[in-house]
Scaffold this motif. Structure first.
Motif, PDB file in Angstrom:
ATOM      1  N   ALA A 246       2.549  75.267  39.013  1.00 21.93           N
ATOM      2  CA  ALA A 246       2.360  74.570  40.289  1.00 21.93           C
ATOM      3  C   ALA A 246       3.688  74.490  41.027  1.00 21.93           C
ATOM      4  O   ALA A 246       4.756  74.387  40.417  1.00 21.93           O
ATOM      5  CB  ALA A 246       1.791  73.165  40.060  1.00 21.93           C
ATOM      6  N   ASP A 247       3.614  74.522  42.350  1.00 19.32           N
ATOM      7  CA  ASP A 247       4.784  74.387  43.215  1.00 19.32           C
ATOM      8  C   ASP A 247       5.026  72.899  43.464  1.00 19.32           C
ATOM      9  O   ASP A 247       4.280  72.244  44.198  1.00 19.32           O
ATOM     10  CB  ASP A 247       4.532  75.126  44.532  1.00 19.32           C
ATOM     11  CG  ASP A 247       5.710  75.041  45.491  1.00 19.32           C
ATOM     12  OD1 ASP A 247       6.731  74.413  45.122  1.00 19.32           O
ATOM     13  OD2 ASP A 247       5.614  75.587  46.601  1.00 19.32           O
ATOM     14  N   ALA A 248       6.058  72.353  42.829  1.00 22.11           N
ATOM     15  CA  ALA A 248       6.341  70.917  42.916  1.00 22.11           C
ATOM     16  C   ALA A 248       7.347  70.576  44.008  1.00 22.11           C
ATOM     17  O   ALA A 248       7.857  69.446  44.051  1.00 22.11           O
ATOM     18  CB  ALA A 248       6.844  70.402  41.567  1.00 22.11           C
ATOM     19  N   THR A 249       7.629  71.509  44.905  1.00 20.31           N
ATOM     20  CA  THR A 249       8.645  71.276  45.935  1.00 20.31           C
ATOM     21  C   THR A 249       8.306  70.071  46.802  1.00 20.31           C
ATOM     22  O   THR A 249       9.152  69.198  47.060  1.00 20.31           O
ATOM     23  CB  THR A 249       8.808  72.525  46.814  1.00 20.31           C
ATOM     24  OG1 THR A 249       9.096  73.655  45.981  1.00 20.31           O
ATOM     25  CG2 THR A 249       9.936  72.336  47.818  1.00 20.31           C
ATOM     26  N   PRO A 391      11.055  82.169  42.040  1.00 15.25           N
ATOM     27  CA  PRO A 391      10.458  82.879  43.181  1.00 15.25           C
ATOM     28  C   PRO A 391       8.965  82.579  43.255  1.00 15.25           C
ATOM     29  O   PRO A 391       8.262  82.590  42.234  1.00 15.25           O
ATOM     30  CB  PRO A 391      10.734  84.358  42.858  1.00 15.25           C
ATOM     31  CG  PRO A 391      11.009  84.405  41.388  1.00 15.25           C
ATOM     32  CD  PRO A 391      11.589  83.098  41.019  1.00 15.25           C
ATOM     33  N   TRP A 392       8.493  82.289  44.464  1.00 19.42           N
ATOM     34  CA  TRP A 392       7.111  81.847  44.650  1.00 19.42           C
ATOM     35  C   TRP A 392       6.622  82.292  46.020  1.00 19.42           C
ATOM     36  O   TRP A 392       7.386  82.263  46.990  1.00 19.42           O
ATOM     37  CB  TRP A 392       7.071  80.311  44.551  1.00 19.42           C
ATOM     38  CG  TRP A 392       5.709  79.690  44.502  1.00 19.42           C
ATOM     39  CD1 TRP A 392       4.982  79.219  45.556  1.00 19.42           C
ATOM     40  CD2 TRP A 392       4.927  79.458  43.342  1.00 19.42           C
ATOM     41  NE1 TRP A 392       3.796  78.705  45.124  1.00 19.42           N
ATOM     42  CE2 TRP A 392       3.733  78.824  43.759  1.00 19.42           C
ATOM     43  CE3 TRP A 392       5.108  79.698  41.984  1.00 19.42           C
ATOM     44  CZ2 TRP A 392       2.721  78.462  42.869  1.00 19.42           C
ATOM     45  CZ3 TRP A 392       4.108  79.331  41.105  1.00 19.42           C
ATOM     46  CH2 TRP A 392       2.940  78.724  41.533  1.00 19.42           C
ATOM     47  N   VAL A 400      12.103  80.722  47.282  1.00 25.43           N
ATOM     48  CA  VAL A 400      12.513  80.017  46.066  1.00 25.43           C
ATOM     49  C   VAL A 400      11.961  78.591  46.154  1.00 25.43           C
ATOM     50  O   VAL A 400      12.305  77.842  47.069  1.00 25.43           O
ATOM     51  CB  VAL A 400      14.045  80.004  45.914  1.00 25.43           C
ATOM     52  CG1 VAL A 400      14.450  79.174  44.692  1.00 25.43           C
ATOM     53  CG2 VAL A 400      14.579  81.422  45.805  1.00 25.43           C
ATOM     54  N   ARG A 401      11.105  78.243  45.186  1.00 29.17           N
ATOM     55  CA  ARG A 401      10.460  76.933  45.179  1.00 29.17           C
ATOM     56  C   ARG A 401      10.683  76.242  43.830  1.00 29.17           C
ATOM     57  O   ARG A 401      11.042  76.870  42.832  1.00 29.17           O
ATOM     58  CB  ARG A 401       8.951  77.081  45.432  1.00 29.17           C
ATOM     59  CG  ARG A 401       8.602  77.857  46.695  1.00 29.17           C
ATOM     60  CD  ARG A 401       8.840  77.046  47.937  1.00 29.17           C
ATOM     61  NE  ARG A 401       7.801  76.026  48.114  1.00 29.17           N
ATOM     62  CZ  ARG A 401       7.766  75.187  49.130  1.00 29.17           C
ATOM     63  NH1 ARG A 401       8.703  75.231  50.068  1.00 29.17           N
ATOM     64  NH2 ARG A 401       6.797  74.279  49.240  1.00 29.17           N
TER      65      ARG A 401
END
Length: 441
Positions: A246-249, A391-392, A400-401
């Motif tokens: 998962a993308d937690a950004t 990388p995402w 970059v995430r």
């Protein structure tokens, strides 16, 4: 005339049947007050102080530090009936022998009678190096004793930096580093001689080279309790694991924005806990347990959220009660309080039991993923790996995430893969878009 009363190790609750003596807080000859802690013990649940229900003079202690005593065995004897010169002493017992229940009176100052002293021995009219009189060495825990024993370090040669000369783990580690820096390895402890039975033929001792080196660590205390629970979980629960990246950004940005407004800081663990409780509201099958005798799945209304905490004494799982009714600020405060109590070994049995779902943040160990064992008798555990830049593909472009791996280990008896996958996907959606949580607030 003084009456000698015997105080036995009390029932510490939660089905505990034994405790290990970590540190005596009184010595023979000390004056104790009602409900004054006399010994620190370690159970399978926590480290606790045991208060004495009598006031008087300690006449005997039973059990050495590091030994185990069953509940109900003699702990100390106290001569009750203090002299008139000691106005703080009392002859009545409080009856409050359970840990955490005492009177409101302040403990009286006690007279310490040191059994370990350094006595100068004159030689030819000159002072010789101090001779150590045999007696107990004040050490903070059996772990420190084991560390010293395994490295051949004599604790009587150390000066403790803790209260009243208590030897801490840092003192032992400092001594070992000092010996290593001088090129003087700590001496290996001498093996205890084995006595052959009377009349048995003598056999030559085996040479050191032929004896394999090994270290035996007893499975007792917290480590033993964890071993029993994990073994039971593996033997009873047919578990399965699913995971997702998962993308937690956005979650990290939301936390930073919360903490920028002032007030108590919101921890990442608290936000993940809030996401868990929201997900369990949608998928209540995972907040349950299995009654094997009745062959029934028992769904639970309240979410008592456990979280894994690694300590020097082993893995413990403190529990935040009624987590479903708490906000992120309240959860942050409880996580901080329970984590500190776990580190110092002061968690109570009530704070270590009753969990219905566990959150395992193994990312603090620098790993991405894991397949943890379910905390029996719960039905599921959410694992969270480290959050690192990767990388995402974001909005159709490579970027970059801050990416995290989430895993769910679940009891396949309570639900199938569709339910488990739905729960994990909802958690991942909340991590990627925290605004999703607004629907359930």
């Amino acid at each position: 005339m003084a009456q000698v009363l015997e105080f036995r190790l009390p029932d510490l609750g939660e089905g505990l049947t034994e405790a290990e003596i970590v540190r005596w807080l009184v010595e023979v000859g000390d004056v104790v007050a009602v409900d004054q802690p006399v010994v620190e013990v370690e159970t399978a649940k926590a480290m606790v102080d045991v208060p004495c229900p009598y006031a008087g003079v300690v006449t005997a202690r039973f059990g050495e530090e590091g030994s185990e005593l069953p509940v109900g065995s003699p702990l100390i004897t106290v001569a009750v009936g203090a002299p008139a010169s000691d106005p703080d002493a009392q002859s009545e017992g409080s009856g409050n022998v359970l840990v955490g229940y005492g009177t409101s009176q302040a403990p009286a100052r006690r007279r310490r009678v040191r059994r370990e002293q350094q006595v100068p021995v004159p030689v030819n009219g000159r002072s010789a190096p101090p001779e150590v009189v045999e007696g107990p060495v004040p050490v903070i825990s059996p772990l420190v004793r084991r560390l010293a024993r395994e490295n051949g370090l004599d604790l009587r040669e150390l000066t403790g930096s803790g209260p009243e000369g208590l030897i801490l783990r840092a003192d032992v580690e400092y001594a070992l580093r000092a010996a290593a820096s001088q090129g003087l390895p700590a001496p290996a402890p001498a093996p205890a001689p084995v006595q052959a039975p009377a009349g048995a033929p003598r056999t030559p001792a085996a040479s050191p080279a032929s004896t394999p080196a090994e270290t035996r660590v007893p499975l007792k205390g917290v480590r033993g309790a964890v071993a029993d629970k994990l073994s039971r979980s593996r033997s009873e629960i047919p578990d399965a694991t699913c995971w997702v990246d998962a993308d937690a950004t956005e979650l990290m940005r939301a936390r930073a924005a919360m903490n920028a407004t002032g007030g108590p800081k919101i921890s990442l663990l608290a936000l993940l806990a809030r996401i868990c409780t929201a997900a369990l509201a949608r998928f209540p099958e995972l907040n349950s347990t299995v009654d094997t005798a009745a062959r029934e799945i028992v769904r639970l209304d309240a979410v008592h959220l456990g979280f894994a905490a690694q300590t020097e004494r082993g893995l413990v799982v403190p529990v935040v009660k009624d987590a479903h009714a708490r906000d992120a600020e309240s959860l942050s405060a409880d996580f901080a309080r329970l984590t500190e109590a776990a580190r110092t070994g002061t968690l109570t049995p009530a704070e270590l039991t009753g969990g219905t779902f566990t959150l395992n943040n193994y990312g603090v160990f620098g790993v991405d993923g894991s397949t943890p064992i379910i905390n029996h008798p719960e039905a599921a555990m959410l694992g969270v790996g480290r959050i690192i830049p990767k990388p995402w593909v974001h909005e159709g472009e490579l970027a970059v995430r801050q990416v995290v791996q989430l895993s769910l280990t679940f009891d396949h008896r309570v639900c199938d893969g569709g339910t488990a996958g739905g729960f994990l996907r909802y958690v991942a959606d909340c991590v990627e878009q925290p605004a999703v949580l607004l629907r359930t607030l």
